[in-house]
Design an enzyme around this catalytic site. Structure first.
Site, PDB file in Angstrom:
ATOM      1  CG  HIS A  98      31.811  -8.533  -5.197  1.00  0.00           C
ATOM      2  ND1 HIS A  98      30.669  -9.116  -4.697  1.00  0.00           N
ATOM      3  CD2 HIS A  98      32.665  -8.414  -4.156  1.00  0.00           C
ATOM      4  CE1 HIS A  98      30.826  -9.329  -3.407  1.00  0.00           C
ATOM      5  NE2 HIS A  98      32.034  -8.925  -3.051  1.00  0.00           N
ATOM      6  CG  HIS A 100      37.408  -8.124  -3.347  1.00  0.00           C
ATOM      7  ND1 HIS A 100      37.096  -7.064  -2.534  1.00  0.00           N
ATOM      8  CD2 HIS A 100      36.456  -9.060  -3.113  1.00  0.00           C
ATOM      9  CE1 HIS A 100      36.008  -7.345  -1.819  1.00  0.00           C
ATOM     10  NE2 HIS A 100      35.592  -8.561  -2.151  1.00  0.00           N
TER      11      HIS A 100
HETATM   12  P1  5GP Z   1      32.593  -9.123  -0.008  1.00  0.00           P
HETATM   13  O1  5GP Z   1      32.874  -9.254   1.446  1.00  0.00           O
HETATM   14  O2  5GP Z   1      31.133  -9.349  -0.317  1.00  0.00           O
HETATM   15  O3  5GP Z   1      33.500  -9.942  -0.864  1.00  0.00           O
HETATM   16  O4  5GP Z   1      32.944  -7.614  -0.386  1.00  0.00           O
HETATM   17  C1  5GP Z   1      32.007  -6.601  -0.474  1.00  0.00           C
HETATM   18  C2  5GP Z   1      32.783  -5.326  -0.713  1.00  0.00           C
HETATM   19  O5  5GP Z   1      31.876  -4.338  -1.132  1.00  0.00           O
HETATM   20  C3  5GP Z   1      33.472  -4.795   0.543  1.00  0.00           C
HETATM   21  O6  5GP Z   1      34.872  -4.688   0.297  1.00  0.00           O
HETATM   22  C4  5GP Z   1      32.824  -3.444   0.779  1.00  0.00           C
HETATM   23  O7  5GP Z   1      33.731  -2.470   1.222  1.00  0.00           O
HETATM   24  C5  5GP Z   1      32.267  -3.106  -0.589  1.00  0.00           C
HETATM   25  N1  5GP Z   1      31.072  -2.286  -0.547  1.00  0.00           N
HETATM   26  C6  5GP Z   1      29.965  -2.503   0.223  1.00  0.00           C
HETATM   27  N2  5GP Z   1      29.041  -1.558  -0.025  1.00  0.00           N
HETATM   28  C7  5GP Z   1      29.564  -0.746  -0.978  1.00  0.00           C
HETATM   29  C8  5GP Z   1      29.064   0.429  -1.634  1.00  0.00           C
HETATM   30  O8  5GP Z   1      27.955   0.897  -1.418  1.00  0.00           O
HETATM   31  N3  5GP Z   1      29.886   1.008  -2.560  1.00  0.00           N
HETATM   32  C9  5GP Z   1      31.120   0.500  -2.849  1.00  0.00           C
HETATM   33  N4  5GP Z   1      31.836   1.157  -3.773  1.00  0.00           N
HETATM   34  N5  5GP Z   1      31.619  -0.587  -2.243  1.00  0.00           N
HETATM   35  C10 5GP Z   1      30.844  -1.211  -1.311  1.00  0.00           C
END
Ligand code: 5GP
Length: 139
Positions: A98, A100
């Site tokens: 994903h 950001h």
């Molecule tokens: P990572 O740390 O993997 O790069 O980011 C994961 C992101 O996913 C985090 O910013 C977190 O807030 C977001 N996130 C986790 N669970 C959910 C969810 O159920 N729904 C949404 N919309 N975002 C999520």
């Protein structure tokens, strides 16, 4: 077990979806770092960027490219930080690639991506040459 993002793709859990096409989807982050913080995700599950096939990578970038100005305009941001935490050691928590897109505002004090690191690392020239060669030969 499908990832939380696959469950969003399938409509099994709710999300504020802001864009969707055949291969990608984008929705607001549930814990936004700034208003408008959006995640852009391939609909199929790939753990890391490294696993994403070329055609999906093209689609993913097209969605990022489309949404970045839309998000800036929607929340009147001055800029955006656009980033992937690519792998656990880089802080990736959800094992479904994903991007950001985080709106940035003059004076928000969050700093550049460089601020996630201690500062530039002194690497000798011969080592830099070797690293550049190693990357080039694999690119
Ligand atoms: P990572 O740390 O993997 O790069 O980011 C994961 C992101 O996913 C985090 O910013 C977190 O807030 C977001 N996130 C986790 N669970 C959910 C969810 O159920 N729904 C949404 N919309 N975002 C999520």
């Amino acid at each position: 077990m499908s990832t939380i993002f696959s469950q969003i793709v399938e409509g099994e859990i709710p999300a504020r979806v802001v864009y969707e096409d055949e291969t990608t989807i984008a929705f607001l982050d549930a814990n936004p770092l700034a208003p408008g913080h959006t995640l852009v995700v391939p609909k199929d599950e790939y753990e890391r960027l490294n696993n994403v096939p070329d055609d999906v990578a093209t689609d993913l970038y097209a969605t990022i490219h489309r949404l970045t100005p839309a998000i800036e305009e929607a929340v009147d941001a001055d800029a955006t930080t656009v980033a992937f935490n690519n792998g656990e050691a880089a802080g990736q928590e959800v094992p479904h690639v994903h991007c950001h897109i985080v709106p940035r505002f003059e004076g928000d004090d969050a700093g550049p991506i460089h601020s996630a690191f201690g500062g530039p690392e002194a690497i000798p020239d011969d080592e830099l040459d070797e690293i550049a060669e190693a990357i080039e030969s694999r690119a």
